[in-house]
Design a protein around this motif. Sequence first.
Motif, PDB file in Angstrom:
ATOM      1  N   GLY A 159       0.857  -1.184   0.000  1.00  0.00           N
ATOM      2  CA  GLY A 159       0.000   0.000   0.000  1.00  0.00           C
ATOM      3  C   GLY A 159       0.889   1.228   0.000  1.00  0.00           C
TER       4      GLY A 159
ATOM      5  N   GLY B 207       0.788   5.362  -0.025  1.00  0.00           N
ATOM      6  CA  GLY B 207      -0.011   6.573   0.037  1.00  0.00           C
ATOM      7  C   GLY B 207       0.824   7.766  -0.378  1.00  0.00           C
TER       8      GLY B 207
ATOM      9  N   ILE C  31      -0.813   6.428  -4.521  1.00  0.00           N
ATOM     10  CA  ILE C  31       0.070   5.774  -5.507  1.00  0.00           C
ATOM     11  C   ILE C  31      -0.504   4.390  -5.770  1.00  0.00           C
TER      12      ILE C  31
ATOM     13  N   ASN D 160      -4.482  -0.683   2.929  1.00  0.00           N
ATOM     14  CA  ASN D 160      -3.382  -0.316   3.832  1.00  0.00           C
ATOM     15  C   ASN D 160      -3.724   0.968   4.565  1.00  0.00           C
TER      16      ASN D 160
ATOM     17  N   LEU E   5      -2.204   3.630   7.902  1.00  0.00           N
ATOM     18  CA  LEU E   5      -1.133   3.932   8.845  1.00  0.00           C
ATOM     19  C   LEU E   5      -1.755   4.034  10.238  1.00  0.00           C
TER      20      LEU E   5
ATOM     21  N   GLU F  66       8.932  -5.400   7.520  1.00  0.00           N
ATOM     22  CA  GLU F  66       9.450  -4.376   6.609  1.00  0.00           C
ATOM     23  C   GLU F  66      10.819  -3.885   7.071  1.00  0.00           C
TER      24      GLU F  66
ATOM     25  N   THR G  92      15.162  -0.539   4.115  1.00  0.00           N
ATOM     26  CA  THR G  92      15.400  -0.060   2.737  1.00  0.00           C
ATOM     27  C   THR G  92      14.082   0.224   2.024  1.00  0.00           C
ATOM     28  N   ALA G  93      12.959  -0.077   2.666  1.00  0.00           N
ATOM     29  CA  ALA G  93      11.636   0.081   2.029  1.00  0.00           C
ATOM     30  C   ALA G  93      11.290   1.545   1.780  1.00  0.00           C
TER      31      ALA G  93
ATOM     32  N   GLY H 155       8.801   4.958   1.515  1.00  0.00           N
ATOM     33  CA  GLY H 155       7.860   5.552   2.469  1.00  0.00           C
ATOM     34  C   GLY H 155       8.513   5.777   3.816  1.00  0.00           C
TER      35      GLY H 155
ATOM     36  N   GLY I  58      10.819  -4.619   1.649  1.00  0.00           N
ATOM     37  CA  GLY I  58      12.020  -3.780   1.703  1.00  0.00           C
ATOM     38  C   GLY I  58      13.114  -4.434   0.886  1.00  0.00           C
ATOM     39  N   GLY I  59      13.272  -3.964  -0.352  1.00  0.00           N
ATOM     40  CA  GLY I  59      14.320  -4.538  -1.208  1.00  0.00           C
ATOM     41  C   GLY I  59      13.975  -5.931  -1.719  1.00  0.00           C
TER      42      GLY I  59
ATOM     43  N   GLY J  49       6.975  -2.539  -3.076  1.00  0.00           N
ATOM     44  CA  GLY J  49       6.371  -1.234  -3.318  1.00  0.00           C
ATOM     45  C   GLY J  49       7.008  -0.527  -4.506  1.00  0.00           C
ATOM     46  N   THR J  50       8.297  -0.196  -4.360  1.00  0.00           N
ATOM     47  CA  THR J  50       8.968   0.685  -5.319  1.00  0.00           C
ATOM     48  C   THR J  50       8.747   0.299  -6.790  1.00  0.00           C
TER      49      THR J  50
ATOM     50  N   THR K  34       8.737   9.685  -2.746  1.00  0.00           N
ATOM     51  CA  THR K  34       9.393   8.700  -1.878  1.00  0.00           C
ATOM     52  C   THR K  34       9.503   7.364  -2.601  1.00  0.00           C
TER      53      THR K  34
ATOM     54  N   GLY L  33      11.856   3.256  -2.242  1.00  0.00           N
ATOM     55  CA  GLY L  33      12.839   2.464  -1.518  1.00  0.00           C
ATOM     56  C   GLY L  33      14.230   2.635  -2.122  1.00  0.00           C
TER      57      GLY L  33
END
Length: 470
Positions: A14, A16, A19, A131, A133, A241, A244-245, A247, A288-289, A310-311, A441, A443
């Motif tokens: 997710g 935000g 995106i 998702n 926060l 996570e 390196t992620a 956000g 993350g990566g 994500g990225t 933003t 990763g």
Amino acid sequence: MTVSSSVPPIIQGGMGVGISDWRLARAVSLQGQLGVVSGTALDTVLVRRLQDGDAGGHMRRALSAFPMPGVAADVLRLYFRPKGRPPGVPYKMLPVYKQVMSRARQLVTVLAAFVEVYLAKEGHQEMVGLNLLTKVQIPTLPSLYGAMLAGVDVILMGAGIPREIPVVLDRLVQHQAVSLRFEVEGLPSGREDHLILDPKEFWTTPPDLRRPLFFAIIASNSLATMLARKADGRIDGFVIEGPTAGGHNAPPRGEPRFNERGEPLYGERDVVDLTKMSELGLPFWLAGGAGRRGRLHEALAAGASGIQVGTLFAYCDESGLAENLKRSVLEHAARGEVTVMTDPRASPTGYPFKVVRWPGAPGDDVTRERLCDLGGLRAAYYTAEGKIGYRCPAEPVTAYVKKGGKVEDAVGRRCLCNALTADIGLGQVRANGKAEPPLVTSGDDLESIGEFLAGRTRYSAADVVDYLLS
Ligand SMILES: Cc1cc2nc3c(=O)[nH]c(=O)nc-3n(C[C@H](O)[C@H](O)[C@H](O)COP(=O)(O)O)c2cc1C
């Protein structure tokens, strides 16, 4: 069927604000993986899309499916502009969130979450997640309810300790009143404040709902263990996570240390022990990566049920990121000209936040005004008069200090609410005619995305899924 056999191996993270919109989540779900919509600031996203004329009629199609009578019509009457906004005209704003919101204001948030999940799920039977926060507390309950009305399959929450959420889902499925403990700085000991939602205030004959799965996004064994043992209600899985992620990232453990660029340094203590995770007996996905060839296989071999990425998805054709930013970042990244900086100060939340820099990027530092008009990241505080006030370290320093905030807490903060809505082409226009600058933003892996691009300048969500599975 177990959770790990029903949830696919790839979760599209997710992202935000907007995106991970309904198009991206739908595209990923259609590939048989878990598409996730970001629930952050969805109400602002909805009313701005309506003010921009709702090209394609998607918002209006989803609004017409909303089961509570009259709600969608009220929102359309107030915000829809069939011909869009004339150039230079600012968006009309929604009232900013407060602990107690009017029924109408709560319903805009319920409606907005419904719309995004409804569209992501339209025309197929695959799973779709939402998702949120944890730290953005006030819209949480209406967002969960709206997403559940649209049949959301999985709720994923990080950026805080979502301990009360599982039982909230158990109750919302029965349309029972729910509450969350509201975090208020300086609250006298013994006093508790709450956020409340009572679906019975909205209607008398609600439809049958299904309880979605609940995944907590965590960055440490201790938090996973605490949630698995002490959460109110059932946790169904975890996303682990790493730092390196894209956000927000969890801050490093222990005494803060920084590298020469001022980025927080992570160490051994920040590595999550996967053997211990397996002992908890709940499925987990690694984030993350993880968006590299072979990582899915490695994750499965380490006992994970899959990966969250994500990225790579943030820059695919279906993502909500504005087209000009997508093109500009990818073009520079392919030439190795982007850097990703873990900024410990940018986010008003106080969590480290990844910021992408590239030649020709819109000048965020120079042009961004200090302000707080969307209020998504405001903290509540207890005033000398015994009331609840709200402050954001990205608002003008004098205003922040007047409300009891410390000058040092305001240094370097950016209004992420406005920056992130600008990233998806929904940025506010200011009285001087200037548009809010974006702040992108991603990763750390964005710096090496050239490897994945292999000469391409654009790609689809399906390309990402194929690559991750290959
Ligand atoms: C543009 C962007 C925005 C993000 N926003 C959120 C968010 O709102 N909530 C959240 O839990 N994670 C957010 N993330 C993290 C992703 O969901 C995902 O866990 C992460 O990107 C995985 O690492 P990767 O970037 O190396 O693939 C964001 C990531 C990116 C790239």
